[in-house]
Write an enzyme that holds these catalytic residues in place. Sequence first.
Site, short mmCIF file in Angstrom:
data_model
loop_
_atom_site.label_atom_id
_atom_site.label_comp_id
_atom_site.label_asym_id
_atom_site.label_seq_id
_atom_site.Cartn_x
_atom_site.Cartn_y
_atom_site.Cartn_z
N LEU A 61 53.71 -44.52 -67.41
CA LEU A 61 55.14 -44.80 -67.48
C LEU A 61 55.39 -46.20 -66.92
CD1 LEU A 61 57.89 -43.27 -68.10
CD2 LEU A 61 58.17 -43.33 -65.63
N LYS B 78 59.39 -41.15 -71.27
CA LYS B 78 59.74 -40.29 -70.13
C LYS B 78 60.26 -38.96 -70.67
CE LYS B 78 61.68 -41.07 -65.48
NZ LYS B 78 60.54 -40.60 -64.71
N ARG C 67 65.45 -21.89 -83.96
CA ARG C 67 64.10 -22.37 -83.60
C ARG C 67 63.28 -22.74 -84.83
NH1 ARG C 67 58.85 -21.00 -82.90
NH2 ARG C 67 57.79 -22.10 -81.21
N HIS D 70 60.27 -26.10 -85.59
CA HIS D 70 59.71 -27.34 -85.04
C HIS D 70 60.37 -28.58 -85.63
CE1 HIS D 70 56.75 -24.52 -83.61
NE2 HIS D 70 56.04 -25.47 -83.01
N GLU E 269 48.01 -43.65 -63.34
CA GLU E 269 49.17 -43.61 -62.44
C GLU E 269 49.10 -42.33 -61.62
OE1 GLU E 269 52.87 -43.28 -64.64
OE2 GLU E 269 51.94 -42.04 -66.17
N TYR F 115 64.27 -38.10 -70.28
CA TYR F 115 65.11 -38.18 -69.08
C TYR F 115 64.91 -39.51 -68.37
CZ TYR F 115 61.14 -37.29 -65.87
OH TYR F 115 59.97 -37.38 -65.15
N ARG G 246 64.70 -48.53 -70.63
CA ARG G 246 63.58 -47.57 -70.70
C ARG G 246 64.04 -46.27 -71.39
NH1 ARG G 246 60.42 -45.90 -65.34
NH2 ARG G 246 62.33 -44.71 -65.00
N1 PDD Z 1 59.23 -40.17 -61.79
N2 PDD Z 1 55.02 -42.45 -63.46
C1 PDD Z 1 55.49 -41.19 -63.64
C2 PDD Z 1 54.65 -40.22 -64.40
C3 PDD Z 1 56.75 -40.84 -63.10
O1 PDD Z 1 57.22 -39.59 -63.31
C4 PDD Z 1 57.48 -41.79 -62.35
C5 PDD Z 1 58.84 -41.49 -61.77
C6 PDD Z 1 56.95 -43.08 -62.18
C7 PDD Z 1 57.67 -44.17 -61.42
O2 PDD Z 1 58.70 -44.74 -62.18
P1 PDD Z 1 60.02 -45.36 -61.49
O3 PDD Z 1 59.57 -46.39 -60.52
O4 PDD Z 1 60.77 -45.92 -62.60
O5 PDD Z 1 60.70 -44.20 -60.80
C8 PDD Z 1 55.71 -43.38 -62.76
C9 PDD Z 1 60.56 -39.77 -61.38
C10 PDD Z 1 61.02 -40.31 -60.09
C11 PDD Z 1 60.67 -38.26 -61.52
O6 PDD Z 1 60.15 -37.74 -62.49
O7 PDD Z 1 61.34 -37.61 -60.69
#
Ligand code: PDD
Length: 289
Positions: free
Chosen positions: A200, A144, A97, A99, A176, A30, A49
């Site tokens: 991320l 992501k 289903r 894997h 993070e 996502y 990304r």
């Molecule tokens: N999340 N690290 C993680 C684990 C995140 O889920 C996010 C953002 C970030 C920051 O990335 P960016 O600046 O590109 O938003 C770092 C989004 C906002 C979410 O999952 O809703």
Amino acid sequence: MIYLNGKFMPIEEAFIPVLDRGFIFGDGVYEVIPVYSRKPFRLTEHLMRLQHSLDGIRLKNPFSNEEWRNILEQVITNNDGEDQYIYLHITRGVAKRDHAFPANVPPTVFIMSNPLLQPSEELLKNGASAVTANDNRWVRCDVKAISLLPNILLRQLAVDVQALETILIRNGFLTEGSASNIFIVKNKMLLAPPKSNLMLPGITYDVVLELAAANQIPHEIREIYETEIRIADEILLTSSTKEIMPITLLDNKPVGDGKPGEFFRQLHALYQEYKTTHMRGHTTARLTS
Ligand code: PDD
């Protein structure tokens, strides 16, 4: 109005089959893209990304960047509000289903938009609180992925004690937040952990570092020890939906003097100014060469 597999419809009318691999396996990726004055912010970077995440799970990108731009423009037009945030979600589609990847199954593409609210004045004035926890996620945090169970469990640790975010430590180093990137300030130096498979690569993280470089704000990208977080003068949190926020309480102890600091104030002001430039239409403006 949401977008699902080529059609726009009210969210109440949107359904996916229970065998969607997103539902069954969390098999998808996502993006979250902020929109200011109806213009997507740093769209090229978000689409890059997205491609990186799709490559990470070996799923073909269903659209070209031009097609994404067109679809996202329609999503923005079909929704209220000058400032929105787009949630874009792709799964490996619907299949019996198993894997193993299914053959010749089209991906599921779902996009919705919600109003983007500015962080409250109260939070910006006093800062937010955070807790720390052991980063027990997988080792492809640069993807992501929609399978966010570890992130959800980690975030809930903060919610349980009325804190905003959980700051993650892996092998003694800062990675993070559960849904954000984290910077610290020590000895008048902004410190950011280096991008790796363990975090991320945040789009807001990049903007903050570019703003620091363009404005002679001392900064360094290097591994940050857990011990350094605990004696930091400032802690900053960044994300597309929260922009830049000061963390003033960590594990119930004040960060620095317990108030948002000078680096936060300066970077927050620069970020707001940069957004204004973006809104005026200079979407390709870059802060550094
Ligand atoms: N999340 N690290 C993680 C684990 C995140 O889920 C996010 C953002 C970030 C920051 O990335 P960016 O600046 O590109 O938003 C770092 C989004 C906002 C979410 O999952 O809703």
